[in-house]
Every structure is written in structure tokens, then in C-alpha cells.
Motif scaffolding. Structure first.
Motif: not given
Length: 129
Positions: A96-104
Motif C-alpha cells: 500500500t501507499i496510504g490505501s486503507p486495509i479493511y479488517l472485516s
């Protein structure tokens, strides 16, 4: 197979350390702390000069997108991120370069996060509730 490999690795390591201790020679590096995770050695920088400058894990919880985190630092560049569970198994890897990582899709618990940016590596712990 992994168990045999681990036992072999530990026995060779103990033999090598015994020989070096008898001779008064310490060959282990003093600048890193090593952790053993699923047949992979992760090195955590022990000094500030080797760590990722300004590394932060920012978590958000929204109704629309669910739980997610951002992993940011002072340098806006590609980061390779790996998540390890309590047992040391790699459960997720991304870049990533600042994109969110979803934890669902993550189960509740404590995870170890390995972040690699350029040639620097840092390890942090993160709890998902």
C-alpha cells in the motif's frame, strides 16, 4: 515437515552457539532482534536509525466501510505489509501507499504487523476487537 525443519534448525543453532561460547566469540548481531515466524525470520530494528520514520497505524471504524486501518509514515512510498497471528502464521499480505486495509475478514485477536519500506523493517502489534 515443518516440525522436522524447526527441530533441525534449533539443533544446528544450539551446536553453533555452544562452540562459539566456548571460544568466547559471539556471532549473533547486536543490532537486530530476531523473531521466528512460520519458517521465516523477521528482523526488528533495535536502533532508531534503522526504524521507519514516523510509522503510524491509524484505525477507523465506520458504518459504511467497517473497520479499517491506514499504515502511514513520513515518506510517501510503497510499503509491504504482512499480518501474523498469535501462532506466528502469516495470515495476510498486501502492499500500500496510504490505501486503507479493511479488517472485516480478520478474526478478533492480537496480530503482529511487519511493515517493510525501502530497506527498513519495523514490527508492531495490533489488536482487533
Amino acid at each position: 515437515m515443518k516440525t522436522i525443519y524447526l527441530l533441525l534448525l534449533l539443533s544446528i543453532n544450539s551446536i553453533a552457539n555452544t562452540t562459539n561460547e566456548e571460544n568466547g566469540i559471539n556471532t549473533k548481531p547486536k543490532t537486530t532482534i530476531e523473531a521466528f515466524y512460520n519458517s521465516e525470520i523477521i528482523k526488528k530494528p533495535a536502533s532508531e536509525s534503522d526504524s521507519i520514520s514516523g510509522l503510524k497505524i491509524i484505525s477507523y471504524d465506520s458504518e459504511k466501510h467497517g473497520k479499517h486501518i491506514y499504515i502511514v509514515s513520513d515518506i510517501y512510498t510503497m510499503k509491504k505489509i504482512s499480518f501474523f497471528n498469535k501462532k506466528g502464521r502469516k495470515v495476510f499480505t498486501t502492499s500500500t501507499i496510504g490505501s486503507p486495509i479493511y479488517l472485516s475478514k480478520f478474526k478478533k485477536g492480537v496480530y503482529t504487523i511487519k511493515v517493510v519500506e525501502n530497506d527498513k523493517t519495523e514490527i508492531k502489534e495490533f489488536a482487533i476487537n
